[in-house]
Design a protein around this motif. Sequence first.
Motif, mmCIF file in Angstrom:
data_model
loop_
_atom_site.group_PDB
_atom_site.id
_atom_site.type_symbol
_atom_site.label_atom_id
_atom_site.label_comp_id
_atom_site.label_asym_id
_atom_site.label_seq_id
_atom_site.Cartn_x
_atom_site.Cartn_y
_atom_site.Cartn_z
ATOM 1 N N ALA A 154 0.573 -1.272 0.312
ATOM 2 C CA ALA A 154 -0.093 0.256 -0.362
ATOM 3 C C ALA A 154 0.849 1.506 0.031
ATOM 4 O O ALA A 154 0.501 1.767 -0.756
ATOM 5 C CB ALA A 154 -0.940 0.006 1.096
ATOM 6 N N ALA A 155 2.123 1.611 0.900
ATOM 7 C CA ALA A 155 2.619 2.413 0.715
ATOM 8 C C ALA A 155 3.467 2.151 -0.504
ATOM 9 O O ALA A 155 4.209 3.701 -0.806
ATOM 10 C CB ALA A 155 3.929 2.116 1.953
ATOM 11 N N GLU A 156 4.216 1.085 -0.991
ATOM 12 C CA GLU A 156 4.142 1.828 -2.052
ATOM 13 C C GLU A 156 3.353 2.252 -3.519
ATOM 14 O O GLU A 156 3.681 2.279 -4.968
ATOM 15 C CB GLU A 156 4.867 0.338 -3.063
ATOM 16 N N ARG B 86 2.104 6.686 5.168
ATOM 17 C CA ARG B 86 2.958 6.445 3.627
ATOM 18 C C ARG B 86 4.256 6.548 4.173
ATOM 19 O O ARG B 86 4.764 6.357 3.700
ATOM 20 C CB ARG B 86 2.159 7.019 2.518
ATOM 21 N N LYS C 163 7.721 3.735 3.695
ATOM 22 C CA LYS C 163 8.287 3.681 2.531
ATOM 23 C C LYS C 163 10.009 4.589 3.366
ATOM 24 O O LYS C 163 11.195 3.499 2.557
ATOM 25 C CB LYS C 163 8.107 5.203 1.480
ATOM 26 N N LEU D 19 -3.634 5.015 1.333
ATOM 27 C CA LEU D 19 -3.142 5.052 2.639
ATOM 28 C C LEU D 19 -2.611 6.543 2.835
ATOM 29 O O LEU D 19 -1.882 7.133 2.061
ATOM 30 C CB LEU D 19 -1.419 4.061 2.873
ATOM 31 N N SER E 291 -3.370 3.864 -3.506
ATOM 32 C CA SER E 291 -3.868 3.250 -1.980
ATOM 33 C C SER E 291 -3.944 4.463 -1.277
ATOM 34 O O SER E 291 -4.039 5.578 -1.549
ATOM 35 C CB SER E 291 -3.172 2.066 -1.082
#
Length: 300
Positions: free
Chosen positions: A223-225, A236, A240, A231, A229
């Motif tokens: 989700a962070a990438e 996020r 990361k 997030l 998303s």
Amino acid sequence: MLLDSASMYFRAFFGVPEITADDGTPVNAVRGFMDFIARLVAQYDPDELVCCWDNDWRPAWRVELLPTYKTHRVVAEVATGPDVEEVPDPLEVQVPIILEVLDAFGIAVRGADGYEADDVIGTLATGAAGPVDVVTGDRDLFQVVDDDASVRVLYIARGVGNHERVDNAWVRAKYGVDAAQYADFATLRGDASDGLPGVAGIGEKTAATLLGRFRHMEGIVAAAEDPSSDLGPGPRGKIKAAADYLLVAPKVVAVARDLEVDRTGLDRPVTPRSPERVTELARRYNLESPAARLVEALIR
């Protein structure tokens, strides 16, 4: 019943008043450990009883992945074997006596070279033939709790006499995650006692929220990438920024489940394997009372 031996004898050492054998050898940890076992056996009547051992309290493979792992407990690094852990001298001299007592009673001791007692516990708890009680004062082992497999933790952080029975509902009520998510939860939150830095800016509440939404670490990282998303920008950015840590830390935190550990000979003894040796050790180390209590507890 799987005993996290070091967790128990450390607690015995710090919780039982100082007492010595006739020659001055401290034995409070030995006595306390024996009494802990007697009390638990009398209460839960296990068919099998195993003292799980740290053959390596700080495995090199975990340190290679995460150099900060338990580094604050290191007294000396050893290139050819386990590092030397900071252990009070009066406790260190008692550990061999504990092993002698366990051998005389015939209580199984299991360890695995290059691994911690947690890993032995994880392995023996996985695929066990019946219900499993794991006795520990360390939160790390909440990850092995499994209601479907009848694996629970008897959590002794507040004392053996005041222990808590940890199942999935207990973990969820305490932390807001399922037991199966606990390793990822600990990875995100961090744990200073194990040298886990965690993800900067993410505490227990945020970790639980993220796991509630994305279920596991892989989902959170994905989700962070993923720019699409939902997030938020704060979490996020924190996830990361911790990408390198999150690449290795889950492997460090997760207990092993598939070690080669001998599962034979784990039956709880109902009488000491060597009564004469138990008597001799009891006399030598001023252990008559705890030895009698343990003998009584083991009888079926």
